[in-house]
Design a protein around this motif. Sequence first.
Motif, PDB file in Angstrom:
ATOM      1  N   VAL A   1     -53.645   1.097  74.714  1.00  0.00           N
ATOM      2  CA  VAL A   1     -53.162   1.442  76.053  1.00  0.00           C
ATOM      3  C   VAL A   1     -53.955   0.701  77.118  1.00  0.00           C
ATOM      4  O   VAL A   1     -53.384   0.208  78.104  1.00  0.00           O
ATOM      5  N   LEU A   2     -55.255   0.584  76.955  1.00  0.00           N
ATOM      6  CA  LEU A   2     -56.062  -0.172  77.918  1.00  0.00           C
ATOM      7  C   LEU A   2     -55.647  -1.641  77.951  1.00  0.00           C
ATOM      8  O   LEU A   2     -55.637  -2.261  79.031  1.00  0.00           O
ATOM      9  N   ASP A   3     -55.296  -2.192  76.813  1.00  0.00           N
ATOM     10  CA  ASP A   3     -54.785  -3.568  76.795  1.00  0.00           C
ATOM     11  C   ASP A   3     -53.521  -3.672  77.646  1.00  0.00           C
ATOM     12  O   ASP A   3     -53.343  -4.632  78.418  1.00  0.00           O
ATOM     13  N   GLN A   4     -52.624  -2.689  77.506  1.00  0.00           N
ATOM     14  CA  GLN A   4     -51.399  -2.682  78.317  1.00  0.00           C
ATOM     15  C   GLN A   4     -51.737  -2.521  79.790  1.00  0.00           C
ATOM     16  O   GLN A   4     -51.168  -3.210  80.648  1.00  0.00           O
ATOM     17  N   GLU A   5     -52.651  -1.606  80.104  1.00  0.00           N
ATOM     18  CA  GLU A   5     -53.013  -1.379  81.501  1.00  0.00           C
ATOM     19  C   GLU A   5     -53.623  -2.623  82.132  1.00  0.00           C
ATOM     20  O   GLU A   5     -53.423  -2.883  83.330  1.00  0.00           O
ATOM     21  N   TYR A   6     -54.367  -3.391  81.349  1.00  0.00           N
ATOM     22  CA  TYR A   6     -54.977  -4.600  81.898  1.00  0.00           C
ATOM     23  C   TYR A   6     -53.906  -5.609  82.305  1.00  0.00           C
ATOM     24  O   TYR A   6     -54.013  -6.254  83.357  1.00  0.00           O
ATOM     25  N   ARG A   7     -52.874  -5.740  81.492  1.00  0.00           N
ATOM     26  CA  ARG A   7     -51.758  -6.621  81.872  1.00  0.00           C
ATOM     27  C   ARG A   7     -51.145  -6.160  83.188  1.00  0.00           C
ATOM     28  O   ARG A   7     -50.889  -6.964  84.096  1.00  0.00           O
ATOM     29  N   VAL A   8     -50.910  -4.857  83.279  1.00  0.00           N
ATOM     30  CA  VAL A   8     -50.289  -4.299  84.475  1.00  0.00           C
ATOM     31  C   VAL A   8     -51.180  -4.503  85.700  1.00  0.00           C
ATOM     32  O   VAL A   8     -50.711  -4.913  86.769  1.00  0.00           O
ATOM     33  N   SER A   9     -52.465  -4.236  85.564  1.00  0.00           N
ATOM     34  CA  SER A   9     -53.380  -4.353  86.699  1.00  0.00           C
ATOM     35  C   SER A   9     -53.468  -5.791  87.190  1.00  0.00           C
ATOM     36  O   SER A   9     -53.441  -6.043  88.408  1.00  0.00           O
ATOM     37  N   CYS A  10     -53.579  -6.721  86.264  1.00  0.00           N
ATOM     38  CA  CYS A  10     -53.656  -8.130  86.667  1.00  0.00           C
ATOM     39  C   CYS A  10     -52.383  -8.574  87.366  1.00  0.00           C
ATOM     40  O   CYS A  10     -52.428  -9.327  88.351  1.00  0.00           O
ATOM     41  N   ALA A  11     -51.232  -8.105  86.891  1.00  0.00           N
ATOM     42  CA  ALA A  11     -49.969  -8.451  87.551  1.00  0.00           C
ATOM     43  C   ALA A  11     -49.918  -7.877  88.956  1.00  0.00           C
ATOM     44  O   ALA A  11     -49.384  -8.502  89.882  1.00  0.00           O
ATOM     45  N   ALA A  12     -50.481  -6.682  89.136  1.00  0.00           N
ATOM     46  CA  ALA A  12     -50.441  -6.042  90.450  1.00  0.00           C
ATOM     47  C   ALA A  12     -51.178  -6.862  91.510  1.00  0.00           C
ATOM     48  O   ALA A  12     -50.847  -6.795  92.697  1.00  0.00           O
ATOM     49  N   LEU A  13     -52.154  -7.639  91.078  1.00  0.00           N
ATOM     50  CA  LEU A  13     -52.915  -8.463  92.020  1.00  0.00           C
ATOM     51  C   LEU A  13     -52.051  -9.520  92.699  1.00  0.00           C
ATOM     52  O   LEU A  13     -52.396 -10.014  93.773  1.00  0.00           O
ATOM     53  N   THR A  14     -50.934  -9.862  92.075  1.00  0.00           N
ATOM     54  CA  THR A  14     -50.080 -10.926  92.599  1.00  0.00           C
ATOM     55  C   THR A  14     -48.878 -10.385  93.350  1.00  0.00           C
ATOM     56  O   THR A  14     -47.994 -11.160  93.733  1.00  0.00           O
ATOM     57  N   THR A  15     -48.816  -9.086  93.557  1.00  0.00           N
ATOM     58  CA  THR A  15     -47.691  -8.476  94.257  1.00  0.00           C
ATOM     59  C   THR A  15     -48.143  -7.918  95.601  1.00  0.00           C
ATOM     60  O   THR A  15     -49.316  -7.582  95.776  1.00  0.00           O
ATOM     61  N   PRO A  16     -47.238  -7.826  96.566  1.00  0.00           N
ATOM     62  CA  PRO A  16     -47.662  -7.432  97.924  1.00  0.00           C
ATOM     63  C   PRO A  16     -48.068  -5.976  98.064  1.00  0.00           C
ATOM     64  O   PRO A  16     -48.856  -5.642  98.954  1.00  0.00           O
ATOM     65  N   ASP A  17     -47.568  -5.093  97.209  1.00  0.00           N
ATOM     66  CA  ASP A  17     -47.778  -3.671  97.450  1.00  0.00           C
ATOM     67  C   ASP A  17     -49.224  -3.227  97.285  1.00  0.00           C
ATOM     68  O   ASP A  17     -49.661  -2.288  97.966  1.00  0.00           O
ATOM     69  N   LEU A  18     -49.990  -3.854  96.404  1.00  0.00           N
ATOM     70  CA  LEU A  18     -51.379  -3.435  96.219  1.00  0.00           C
ATOM     71  C   LEU A  18     -52.194  -3.681  97.482  1.00  0.00           C
ATOM     72  O   LEU A  18     -52.899  -2.784  97.970  1.00  0.00           O
ATOM     73  N   VAL A  19     -52.102  -4.876  98.030  1.00  0.00           N
ATOM     74  CA  VAL A  19     -52.830  -5.179  99.269  1.00  0.00           C
ATOM     75  C   VAL A  19     -52.343  -4.287 100.410  1.00  0.00           C
ATOM     76  O   VAL A  19     -53.134  -3.728 101.174  1.00  0.00           O
ATOM     77  N   GLU A  20     -51.030  -4.120 100.512  1.00  0.00           N
ATOM     78  CA  GLU A  20     -50.468  -3.318 101.595  1.00  0.00           C
ATOM     79  C   GLU A  20     -50.836  -1.847 101.455  1.00  0.00           C
ATOM     80  O   GLU A  20     -51.168  -1.174 102.448  1.00  0.00           O
ATOM     81  N   GLY A  21     -50.811  -1.343 100.236  1.00  0.00           N
ATOM     82  CA  GLY A  21     -51.137   0.064 100.029  1.00  0.00           C
ATOM     83  C   GLY A  21     -52.579   0.382 100.356  1.00  0.00           C
ATOM     84  O   GLY A  21     -52.870   1.397 100.998  1.00  0.00           O
ATOM     85  N   ILE A  22     -53.503  -0.480  99.927  1.00  0.00           N
ATOM     86  CA  ILE A  22     -54.914  -0.257 100.245  1.00  0.00           C
ATOM     87  C   ILE A  22     -55.147  -0.431 101.738  1.00  0.00           C
ATOM     88  O   ILE A  22     -55.918   0.327 102.348  1.00  0.00           O
ATOM     89  N   ARG A  23     -54.473  -1.400 102.345  1.00  0.00           N
ATOM     90  CA  ARG A  23     -54.586  -1.565 103.802  1.00  0.00           C
ATOM     91  C   ARG A  23     -54.204  -0.277 104.525  1.00  0.00           C
ATOM     92  O   ARG A  23     -54.939   0.213 105.396  1.00  0.00           O
TER      93      ARG A  23
END
Length: 350
Positions: free
Chosen positions: A286-308
């Motif tokens: 599961v952590l392997d899957q989560e790592y894929r997801v987390s790395c992909a999130a870095l390239t999408t606008p919602d992570l930066v916008e949500g933390i902002r």
Amino acid sequence: MTGAEAPVLLHVEGRAAHITLNRPKAINALSHPMVERISEALTDWEHDPAVETVVITGAGERGLCAGGDIRAVHDDARDGDGTAAAAFWRDEYHLNARIARYPKPYVAVMDGIVMGGGVGISAHGRVRIATERSRIAMPETGIGFVPDVGGTYLLSRAPGELGTHLALTGAGIGAADAVLCGLADHHLPSGTLQAFVADLAELPVAEAVARRQRPAAEGELAGHRTWIDACYTADTVEEIVRRLLAHGDAAAKETAHILLGKSPTALKVTLRALRGARRLDTLEQVLDQEYRVSCAALTTPDLVEGIRAQVVDKDRAPRWSPATLDEVTEADVDRFFAPLGARELGLARS
């Protein structure tokens, strides 16, 4: 910095070794150096015959740990290339897996706020202590992210659809509900924690817990199981929202509106991740899957916008992109689970 100013304090007292997260002004949010220091200490104590128990607590009165240092993640995703955030997650997820497999009792005192990365360094431990002050949550969908640090493993194994509810809404829960969902084991009154921790210098963990534990106040989730299980068994977030809105329970309707304020992309990816985690056998997978997801999130606008919106500007008015659930396509979700090649976390292979 002086020893007292260090973000992680370490000491041994009797048979117990102690980790104290020491950033109380930030509710002990985890930085990359803190993760590395904890891992080093676990290595030292694993091979020290004088240490029989490891205990983790948080400095200050507000909580064990409010999560990872998401400001640093925000800055790296916005201004950098994401490598620093990915490196942090790599070491953090390795630490989460290590805590779960640690050969000595690892006692997590989950007093006060325990969120995100704080769940990762506590809820995988062998002995998890909650108090009447505990507020435990995986609130990632509210910042355009997805539950990680093994959160999808833990929540996918909660009774019925309780884990789906907690993962999608980011709702915080108290001690009784944390025990019900498998995120904690025992309730101790917060006023007894100092004595409990002192007991661990001389007593086996089970005896120290038995001396101090008390019944927790009744939780809330058990009373909501009927509508939670009925609504969250749906295969899509859109259908979950439709069922919640159509349900007669006012709490279900309120929950639908909470979901509609979260990142649509994060909601759909979270549901896919949870369903996938149920089919995986081990935390490492599961952590392997989560790592894929987390790395992909870095390239999408919602992570930066949500933390902002939640942490930087604090206007609480994120502008999600895409803005609605219907606009998030299957292909948009698929890309979060794409293999990383040489950059895979690889915990399941190690």
